[in-house]
Write a protein that holds these residues in place. Structure first.
Motif, short mmCIF file in Angstrom:
data_model
loop_
_atom_site.label_atom_id
_atom_site.label_comp_id
_atom_site.label_asym_id
_atom_site.label_seq_id
_atom_site.Cartn_x
_atom_site.Cartn_y
_atom_site.Cartn_z
N SER A 1 2.92 3.37 -8.58
CA SER A 1 1.88 4.07 -9.32
C SER A 1 2.49 4.86 -10.48
O SER A 1 3.63 4.61 -10.88
N SER B 1 0.41 -1.28 -8.74
CA SER B 1 -0.53 -0.28 -8.23
C SER B 1 -1.98 -0.65 -8.53
O SER B 1 -2.62 -0.08 -9.41
N ASP C 1 2.07 -5.12 -5.80
CA ASP C 1 2.29 -4.20 -4.68
C ASP C 1 2.81 -4.95 -3.46
O ASP C 1 3.61 -4.42 -2.68
#
Lengths: 284, 284
Positions: free
Chosen positions: B123, B147, B172
């Motif tokens: 993130s 993210s 991810d």
């Protein structure tokens, strides 16, 4: 209908992201069987060409042991049999054997699922789709990871919806929010290594780590043709085009490895055509 | 320039996916400080209105303890101070205190990174962006998870590129492929719970499980304002609009929880404005 040229078939076979490993292996056998029936004669040159094609098909999907396994079994026939019709029949038999093995896996896996349960799965496995089809209308809840980059989880959810099964699609990153509330995690396999480790769509390893942490059992459903022969060595984890990620970044800044390896200690049981094994049970 | 109407500010504040928790908390303080300077008089009705706004802002971002924390500190001044100018100054001071705390976090976190290392992050944390900015031109490699759903990792990679840092953006789901080769995982925080557990962008828990499995240390960099007061109880994990997932499915079939909780035993150290703590060190 004449057989599709090998180069065309190979290209499709290599690029296919829709079908699972078993289905692709069967497609290769069907192609080989059909191409044999079209041969003028099964001479040494034809055998060499077929062996070369088997090699190219196997190399095209290195993460999928079932391709190597079934094609190797067919190549043994190629080396042993003189008659083209017999060789084509061998391909058909192997396809049937593969289908039967999947059906038997599904029968055993079905016994692990009860009404009211929440099942968590990742990516799209043709074996699991057969299993889910057998659950039609059951009062259970199936949580499906989208499975980036191509998000085949979306079409899984659409299909499950058609089968009146309650579903939730989540991003792969949300898997760790669901293992604590799920009754079981169930996944297919691209390959099983000789120690029972699972090669499957990337993200499976993370899901398995979360399942173990949350005491949620994880079952792998895969016919034994997916076991990788020990002699095959370490598996290659296929890289696909980074353009699949859909991000506007230089390709040197992107990675798109399609598979990961889930170690055997994260797997609660292996379901194959022989039953449910709490310890990995190699066929080879 | 007159202060933006509260309703407009609140709406932006609630919908903001770009800025981290600390930055948003500071924006709220700036808004409150400015609105106080525009008051005709700081009477009981004005105080009530301000208290109500603090309550609404806090409730708008329940996963972000730093918002609750800094606004609570300001509300203590609101209860204690008679003078509007003094109350506005209190907001400015808290903003400065927050900025200084972040700077001090970055100083300590910087000492954990050496040239040639591979760092994995998830993130976009404004604290980590300040840290990465201090690494400009360093010979290290930063692997960034995209993210999902909004893929703020993409803009992180663009910025790092501008700072001459080698980067790789991954989905991810690929995080579990990189923890074995990374030297460290470093993430920011939306909140820290009273036992040191981390509330952060969803996917962090999976990354942390993989890091632990692969003996890769995981550091959380967060000023102590991000610690959630024990009295605040269990945190709410914010759900965002499922349309963000971008899938053509009925909304009842989709989930978009934005945060997850990483337990303290998966965290190697907490970096705050006081230093690097191998055991969680609560401020409250």
């Amino acid at each position: 209908m004449a057989c599709e040229p090998f180069a065309d078939f190979l290209q499709r076979f290599k690029a296919d992201r829709q079908h699972g490993a078993s289905e692709l292996a069967r497609q290769a056998l069907v192609w080989l069987g059909q191409s044999v029936t079209e041969l003028a004669c099964l001479d040494a040159a034809a055998r060499r060409a077929l062996r070369d094609q088997v090699g190219q098909l196997t190399a095209a999907r290195p993460s999928m042991s079932v391709v190597a396994h079934l094609l190797q079994r067919w190549q043994q026939q190629l080396d042993a049999v003189d008659d083209a019709a017999q060789l084509a029949a061998a391909a058909t038999q192997l396809v049937a054997l593969s289908r039967q093995a999947v059906d038997d896996c599904v029968t055993y896996a079905r016994q692990l699922i009860s009404p009211q349960q929440t099942l968590l799965t990742h990516s799209c496995s043709s074996t699991l789709m057969r299993l889910f089809s057998s659950l039609r209308g059951m009062d259970c809840h199936i949580v499906v990871c989208e499975s980036r980059p191509l998000c085949e989880g979306v079409s899984v959810v659409r299909q499950l919806d058609d089968w009146d099964l309650a579903t939730t699609l989540i991003t792969d990153a949300q898997a760790g929010l669901y293992t604590a509330q799920a009754d079981l995690v169930m996944v297919g396999a691209d390959s099983l290594l000789s120690d029972g480790a699972l090669v499957n769509k990337v993200g499976t390893r993370l899901l398995a780590l979360a399942a173990q942490r949350d005491n949620c059992p994880l079952y792998v459903v895969a016919e034994s043709f997916k076991q990788r022969p020990p002699a095959a060595g370490e598996p290659v984890l296929e890289q696909m085009a980074v353009s699949e990620l859909g991000h506007d970044l230089p390709s040197s800044r992107l990675a798109n490895t399609y598979f990961d390896i889930t170690p055997a200690d994260l797997i609660s049981a292996w379901v194959d055509e022989r039953g449910v094994h709490r310890r990995f049970s190699p066929m080879l």
